[in-house]
Write an enzyme that holds these catalytic residues in place. Structure first.
Site, PDB file in Angstrom:
ATOM      1  N   ASP A   1      -4.580   2.413  13.358  1.00 13.01           N
ATOM      2  CA  ASP A   1      -4.782   1.326  11.936  1.00 13.01           C
ATOM      3  C   ASP A   1      -3.285   0.901  11.679  1.00 13.01           C
ATOM      4  OD1 ASP A   1      -5.709  -0.020   9.988  1.00 13.01           O
ATOM      5  OD2 ASP A   1      -6.504   2.023   8.931  1.00 13.01           O
ATOM      6  N   MET A   2      -3.289  -0.113  11.077  1.00 14.54           N
ATOM      7  CA  MET A   2      -1.853  -0.632  10.551  1.00 14.54           C
ATOM      8  C   MET A   2      -2.163  -1.502   9.172  1.00 14.54           C
ATOM      9  SD  MET A   2       0.469  -3.585  12.546  1.00 14.54           S
ATOM     10  CE  MET A   2       2.022  -3.898  11.793  1.00 14.54           C
ATOM     11  N   ASN A   3      -2.097  -0.878   8.265  1.00 14.29           N
ATOM     12  CA  ASN A   3      -2.235  -1.430   6.987  1.00 14.29           C
ATOM     13  C   ASN A   3      -1.356  -2.504   6.073  1.00 14.29           C
ATOM     14  OD1 ASN A   3      -5.042  -0.816   6.718  1.00 14.29           O
ATOM     15  ND2 ASN A   3      -4.251   1.378   7.088  1.00 14.29           N
TER      16      ASN A   3
ATOM     17  N   ARG B   1       0.932  -1.431  -0.080  1.00 18.92           N
ATOM     18  CA  ARG B   1       0.082   0.247   0.027  1.00 18.92           C
ATOM     19  C   ARG B   1       1.029   1.211   0.144  1.00 18.92           C
ATOM     20  NH1 ARG B   1      -4.489   2.648   3.856  1.00 18.92           N
ATOM     21  NH2 ARG B   1      -6.184   2.735   2.575  1.00 18.92           N
TER      22      ARG B   1
ATOM     23  N   LYS C   1      -8.483   5.976  15.971  1.00 20.52           N
ATOM     24  CA  LYS C   1      -8.533   4.762  15.335  1.00 20.52           C
ATOM     25  C   LYS C   1      -7.266   4.395  15.211  1.00 20.52           C
ATOM     26  CE  LYS C   1     -10.425   2.521  11.295  1.00 20.52           C
ATOM     27  NZ  LYS C   1     -11.603   2.861   9.983  1.00 20.52           N
TER      28      LYS C   1
ATOM     29  N   ASP D   1     -12.530  -4.970   7.206  1.00 20.49           N
ATOM     30  CA  ASP D   1     -13.121  -4.288   6.121  1.00 20.49           C
ATOM     31  C   ASP D   1     -14.191  -4.755   5.291  1.00 20.49           C
ATOM     32  OD1 ASP D   1     -11.294  -2.237   6.939  1.00 20.49           O
ATOM     33  OD2 ASP D   1      -9.811  -2.753   5.190  1.00 20.49           O
TER      34      ASP D   1
END
Ligand code: DGJ
Length: 756
Positions: A495-497, A460, A493, A565
């Site tokens: 996050d860790m993508n 990403r 929030k 998701d």
């Protein structure tokens, strides 16, 4: 089925065998509890047997010292009625010259050494090259509901403290190990496990576990346990979507939702973890070893240093998987979550991500906020896109300053506006990541995980910051702290993508570099802990591209998790069902989003709401596209949710019909005080005009009366069932209710209020 403790009964003398020499005397404080006392303490030591008994309300866990002075697991299951049923530990005899007694005996915390061939709990290399570790009992200490047993190698001053904590109400025991180097030289730890859970000796066990992928998390998976090993693990740096550190074991499918013996366990660790489910071919020991993943693991311990392992929880239910889940849910709510001391319900949130993606700005967020407030939303969360040059996923991560093109006056005006509408404000971060196209990366390219001179694989368009470095940790803490200090932000929030790649840490000596896997997670935990300490009202959602970071370690620090998701409601039924085997509905963030959704599927708005109302309800739809009818329905659903959320979030869940098994999914929640029960029913797809089956409720009081309310006319009722005094629990559980669900994706909600 043969039974570990009782099997050894006839063969063994009732008294401790002569000739056992304890290296250090046993200290038993007076308050440790005595046999036969009116209310025995949860942890007791029986000196005449050298046996410890750890009692919860409905289970017992028994350990003993055998004739070799090894700590031996003796029993785990239904509560033993009397200490008279306990016997001293004795090793099992070996089998020929190939399977030693040490191997076939249920060693509670086996070092890798001597003739031990099963998965070890601890493997080390000592300074002189010795790789042989044989751990024997040294001493014990009992402190209320906690037992600490100290082991030591037969030669070297390498000690292990095993700490057991009993949670009586939830029938759960926590194991944790601390490895201590009291030798005069450094040693290297190559595998550090938290412990081993043993099932009674037997055959035909079945393993239940959670597997998945991005957008398809927590899929319930079942398979027989055969001789050999099944390894459940993460090698990806975080908990992972692919496998979750939870297991349940029953005998040959003998257990179902309501019946049968189920042993279950879970690790509290958000990094590389490993569970090894083993059925030893020679002796049918069924054991589950759990702790840090030993893949690419190495931890040097200098003299005087310690290494502690993650908490490893185990529990037992004699009433099937349903009760096993309820015990875990209760445990998470009462003992793990940050609000455990003063539980409060999760707010209804709105999140802008699926509506705007990166295209956030002050006017558009204000407009969404106005609409969300009218629905009854309590927390407005702005997702990705508010910072740095974050106009897409190619830039900006790492630069945690407000984008002034999008928010010319900072976040203040938006937050005040949101607060003025009666909502709290939440903000998205992805603290552990950096885009190569960012000021942070241009200034500190060395902060990204890397092996010097080697490629840095992007996912990403981003790289992983080396959070094991303390300077990186400090940067991230201060960046978040600044935004939180300057703004009225109640919720983030986190996050860790992506997962790790090229996990190099060139700044530390080579022997320490593999420590990156553990140090990284510890530093992430530390940042969260410090942020929470400094901002006591802050609530946090753990997200990793959906449900990639859900485990009992992160849950000590966050209030909810992003489940997936995949917000497509029909897929969600299965994701949420799998999730519920291990994790409480309260922490299961669930949004209503737009259709068509994943799989190109469209489900009615009511169906989407009812699916999401089974957890912590959120709305993630583009409200700019909703019709007046959508708003009217949504407002009614949010209001209904508020009237039942205490039951959903703090109550007991009964899975009545599984989405894996038929055409109907039904779940019931009963409030902690028993005054309310709610039934959710979902028809997947009707064929041949077949009616939906009868639903038998659970967890009600037979003689109590319940008044029935529905949100529609879908309850097929006997005449007079709506009578003012209500219907008996016996009727609801034995006769049952039927919902007139028709066509595809029909759904209903029934609310029962106990009248007396
Ligand atoms: C992945 C999360 O799961 C989504 O909900 C959203 O926050 C995006 N990241 C934002 O980049």
């Amino acid at each position: 089925m043969s039974h570990g403790l009782l099997a050894s009964r006839s063969a063994l003398p009732r008294k401790v065998l002569a000739g056992v020499v304890l290296t250090v005397g046993i200290f038993v404080p007076a308050w440790a509890g005595a046999a036969g006392a009116a209310s025995p303490a949860p942890v007791r030591y029986l000196p005449h047997l050298k046996v410890w008994i750890l009692d919860t309300e409905r289970t017992s866990y028994v350990l003993g010292l055998n004739e070799r002075n090894e700590l031996q697991s003796l029993y785990w299951g239904e509560k033993l009625a009397s200490e008279r049923d306990l016997f001293a530990a004795h090793s099992r005899p070996g089998i020929a010259s190939f399977d030693s007694s040490e191997t076939v005996t249920n060693n509670e915390y086996p070092g890798w050494g001597g003739r031990y061939y099963n998965e070890p709990a601890l493997k080390v290399t000592l300074a002189d090259g010795v790789r042989d570790l044989v751990l024997k009992y040294v001493s014990q200490e009992i402190r209320g509901d906690t037992l600490v047993i100290r082991l030591k190698d037969i030669q070297y001053d390498l000690f292990v403290n095993l700490t057991y904590t009993v949670f009586p109400r939830e029938d759960i025991i926590r194991k944790q190990a601390e490895i201590q180097n009291h030798t005069s030289q450094a040693l290297n730890v190559e595998s550090a496990q938290s412990g081993v859970w043993y099932m009674p000796v037997g055959e035909g066990y079945r393993l239940t576990y959670l597997t998945g992928r991005w957008a398809g998390e927590t899929q319930l998976t079942r398979e027989p346990i055969n001789p050999g090993k099944v390894v459940l693990e993460s090698r990806r740096g975080n908990t992972s979507h692919q496998l979750n550190p939870w297991f349940a074991i029953d005998v040959g499918g003998a257990a179902d939702e309501e019946h049968g013996r189920v042993w279950f366990g879970a690790l509290g660790w958000s990094g590389n973890w490993k569970l090894v489910v083993e059925d030893t071919p020679a002796a049918h020991q069924v054991r589950v070893t759990g702790g840090y993943n030993d893949f690419d693991f190495s931890w040097p311990l200098k003299p005087g240093e310690n290494l502690s392992t993650p908490p490893y929880y185990g529990g037992f239910s004699s009433q099937g998987f349903g009760e096993a889940s309820r015990l875990l849910h209760r445990f998470e709510r009462d003992e793990v979550l940050p609000d455990r001391a003063h539980p409060h319900v999760r707010p209804v949130l709105y999140n802008s991500w699926e509506a705007t993606e990166f295209d956030v700005n002050e006017p558009s967020q204000k407009s969404l906020a106005e609409k969300a407030a009218k629905l009854g939303v309590e927390l407005f969360v702005m997702d990705d896109g508010w910072f740095g040059q974050r106009n897409n996923d190619r830039a900006g991560l790492g630069d945690w300053t407000v984008n002034r093109q999008k928010f010319p006056n900072g976040l203040g005006p938006l937050i005040s506006y949101v607060n003025g509408l009666g909502m709290d404000f939440g903000l998205w971060f992805e603290p552990e990541m950096v885009n190569p196209d960012s000021d942070l990366y241009r200034q500190h390219p060395d902060w990204a995980m890397n092996f010097p001179g080697r490629p840095r694989s992007e996912a990403r368009n981003q790289l992983v910051l080396n959070m094991a470095r303390d300077d990186v940790k400090e940067y991230v803490f201060h960046a978040l702290d600044q935004v939180l200090s300057e703004n009225n932000i109640e919720y983030i929030k986190w996050d860790m993508n992506r997962h790790f790649s090229e996990p190099g840490w060139p700044e530390v000596p080579v022997p320490e570099q593999k420590g990156i896997w553990v140090k990284y997670v510890r530093n992430v935990y530390e940042i969260i802990d410090r942020l929470r300490a400094k901002h006591p009202n802050l609530e946090i959602e753990s997200c990793s591209g959906g449900g990639g970071r859900v485990d009992l370690g992160i849950l000590e620090r966050v209030n909810e998790v992003w489940t997936s998701d995949n917000t497509e409601a029909f897929d969600r039924l299965r994701i949420q069902e799998g999730f519920s085997f291990a994790y409480a509905p309260k922490i299961m963030s669930a949004w209503v989003t737009d259709v068509p959704n994943m799989n190109g599927r469209s489900t009615p708005l009511k169906f989407r709401f009812l699916v999401a109302m089974q957890g912590a309800l959120g709305i993630g739809a583009n409200l700019n596209k909703w019709s007046p009818e959508d708003f009217a329905l949504a407002t009614q659903m949010v209001s209904t949710y508020k009237s039942i959320r205490e039951t959903v979030q703090q109550g007991d869940l009964y899975r009545l019909f599984s989405p894996r098994e038929g055409n109907l999914t039904a779940n019931e929640y009963v409030s902690a005080d028993g005054k309310q029960a709610v039934l959710f029913g979902f028809l997947h797809s009707q064929q041949f005009l077949w009616p939906a089956p009868m639903i038998y409720l659970r967890g009600l009081e037979e003689n109590a009366l319940y008044r029935i309310k529905t949100i529609d006319n879908k309850l097929i009722v006997a005449p007079g069932i709506y009578a003012a005094e209500g219907v008996s629990g016996a009727y609801l559980m034995h006769h049952g209710l039927r919902l007139d669900l028709r066509g595809d994706y029909d759904s209903s909600l029934v609310i029962l209020e106990r009248t007396k």
